[in-house]
Design a protein around this motif. Structure first.
Motif, PDB file in Angstrom:
ATOM      1  N   THR A  36      44.124  19.539 -73.835  1.00 62.38           N
ATOM      2  CA  THR A  36      43.794  20.955 -73.700  1.00 62.38           C
ATOM      3  C   THR A  36      42.890  21.100 -72.481  1.00 62.38           C
ATOM      4  N   PRO A  37      43.395  21.628 -71.368  1.00 62.82           N
ATOM      5  CA  PRO A  37      42.545  21.784 -70.183  1.00 62.82           C
ATOM      6  C   PRO A  37      41.467  22.847 -70.409  1.00 62.82           C
TER       7      PRO A  37
ATOM      8  N   TYR B 151      44.434  28.224 -69.151  1.00 66.21           N
ATOM      9  CA  TYR B 151      45.878  28.367 -69.327  1.00 66.21           C
ATOM     10  C   TYR B 151      46.650  28.143 -68.027  1.00 66.21           C
ATOM     11  N   ASP B 152      46.023  28.409 -66.899  1.00 64.79           N
ATOM     12  CA  ASP B 152      46.689  28.110 -65.625  1.00 64.79           C
ATOM     13  C   ASP B 152      46.885  26.603 -65.484  1.00 64.79           C
ATOM     14  N   ALA B 153      45.862  25.843 -65.847  1.00 68.30           N
ATOM     15  CA  ALA B 153      45.964  24.388 -65.786  1.00 68.30           C
ATOM     16  C   ALA B 153      46.949  23.865 -66.827  1.00 68.30           C
ATOM     17  N   LEU B 154      46.979  24.494 -67.987  1.00 73.21           N
ATOM     18  CA  LEU B 154      47.928  24.072 -69.021  1.00 73.21           C
ATOM     19  C   LEU B 154      49.360  24.300 -68.544  1.00 73.21           C
ATOM     20  N   ARG B 155      49.605  25.416 -67.868  1.00 76.94           N
ATOM     21  CA  ARG B 155      50.940  25.668 -67.309  1.00 76.94           C
ATOM     22  C   ARG B 155      51.299  24.590 -66.283  1.00 76.94           C
TER      23      ARG B 155
ATOM     24  N   ALA C 225      45.923  29.016 -82.173  1.00 78.40           N
ATOM     25  CA  ALA C 225      47.052  29.939 -82.277  1.00 78.40           C
ATOM     26  C   ALA C 225      47.533  30.377 -80.898  1.00 78.40           C
ATOM     27  N   GLU C 226      46.614  30.626 -79.984  1.00 76.84           N
ATOM     28  CA  GLU C 226      46.998  31.075 -78.645  1.00 76.84           C
ATOM     29  C   GLU C 226      47.633  29.933 -77.842  1.00 76.84           C
TER      30      GLU C 226
ATOM     31  N   PHE D 133      51.321  30.005 -76.345  1.00 80.13           N
ATOM     32  CA  PHE D 133      51.508  29.809 -74.912  1.00 80.13           C
ATOM     33  C   PHE D 133      52.514  28.692 -74.634  1.00 80.13           C
ATOM     34  N   VAL D 134      52.363  27.563 -75.313  1.00 78.38           N
ATOM     35  CA  VAL D 134      53.275  26.437 -75.076  1.00 78.38           C
ATOM     36  C   VAL D 134      54.687  26.787 -75.526  1.00 78.38           C
TER      37      VAL D 134
END
Length: 289
Positions: free
Chosen positions: A15-16, A25-29, A61-62, A66-67
């Protein structure tokens, strides 16, 4: 068939976090694109490597949403949902959106140190309640107790329990499971460096930490092992022999996040009680890279 969907390399996603320790979330993408372009077979969300014990219910949950949105149409998704309060887990299963999830990965109860009968009854309760198949997760180094081979085989008879992520490090125990398990029951390595040896005994692949940072080489290694080309797979495995122990020296995912920061994917930030990799560890990792 679920076994074919989850055969090969699964990535236990980190989890970044931003420097302010919010979910990035940008890093997760960026991480999702990186590992999927590397050819991994499926993704594991909210596992130990994801620092799941320090993310909130709302964040979980988010992250799941997102994933699913970013990658659910590309590869199968496995969701980590484990703990040491059986009733709380049953309540969580009932309220979690598991649409699009191929299976749950559930770690054996930690801290309580239940008996084998307690572990058995815990998993039967979860499997009975889960709308998707369940994968057991044995990691005695974190939970303080071992799921014995006998308990695993007993649980393998449940129609909604499809496999085990075995991270005991006990090769003899893994071999016993491999020999006596039903053909459809999956034996998945939970130790990156045992992925190739376990393939010899019919394991179905690995849920990997290393594949976050080295997806292409690691996925290639695992596929070679599953295809029976053990010499080539073993040669690739040696590439990870020096870096792998450093990833765990200051706890997972501390070292891994330092590597991912070096690759420009995410920061090395982790949440307390974990702390960011020391300068000495980063220096040794960077020299290897």
């Amino acid at each position: 068939m679920i076994r074919e969907k989850l055969r090969g390399t699964g990535v236990a996603l980190v989890t970044p976090f931003t420097r302010e320790l919010a979910v990035d979330y940008d890093a997760l993408r960026k991480l999702l694109d990186f590992v999927l372009e590397g050819g991994v077979n499926y993704l594991v969300i909210n596992g130990t490597t994801a620092e799941s014990v320090t993310t909130t219910s709302e964040e979980k949950a988010e992250i799941l949403r997102f994933v699913k949105q970013q990658a659910g149409h590309r590869v199968p998704l496995v969701y980590g949902l484990g703990g040491n309060n059986t009733q709380h887990l049953l309540d969580t299963i009932a309220t979690t959106d598991l649409e699009g999830i191929a299976a749950l990965l559930s770690v054996s109860p930690y801290y309580n140190k239940p008996s084998q009968q307690g572990i058995y009854q815990h998993y039967v309760a979860l499997a009975n309640a889960s709308p998707v198949p369940l994968i057991l997760y044995n990691v005695p180094g974190r939970t303080g107790s071992n799921i014995t081979a006998e308990t695993t085989l007993k649980l393998s008879a449940h129609e909604n329990i499809i496999g085990i992520k075995e991270a005991s490090g006990n090769l003899e125990q893994c071999m016993y499971i491999a020999k006596h398990k039903p053909k459809s029951f999956m034996l998945i390595s939970g130790d990156d460096m045992l992925a190739v040896p376990l393939a010899v005994f019919g394991a179905d692949g690995v849920i990997s930490v290393l594949a976050n940072a080295f997806p292409e080489k690691f996925a290639t290694m695992v596929q070679l092992a599953l295809d029976g080309d053990l010499k080539a797979a073993g040669s690739l495995a040696l590439n990870f022999a020096d870096v792998n122990p450093l990833l765990y020296e200051e706890s997972n995912p501390v070292g891994l996040k330092a590597v991912l920061e070096r690759f420009g994917i995410c920061t090395a930030a982790v949440r307390l009680p974990l702390v960011e990799a020391s300068a000495g560890l980063k220096d040794r990792l960077y020299k290897l890279l």
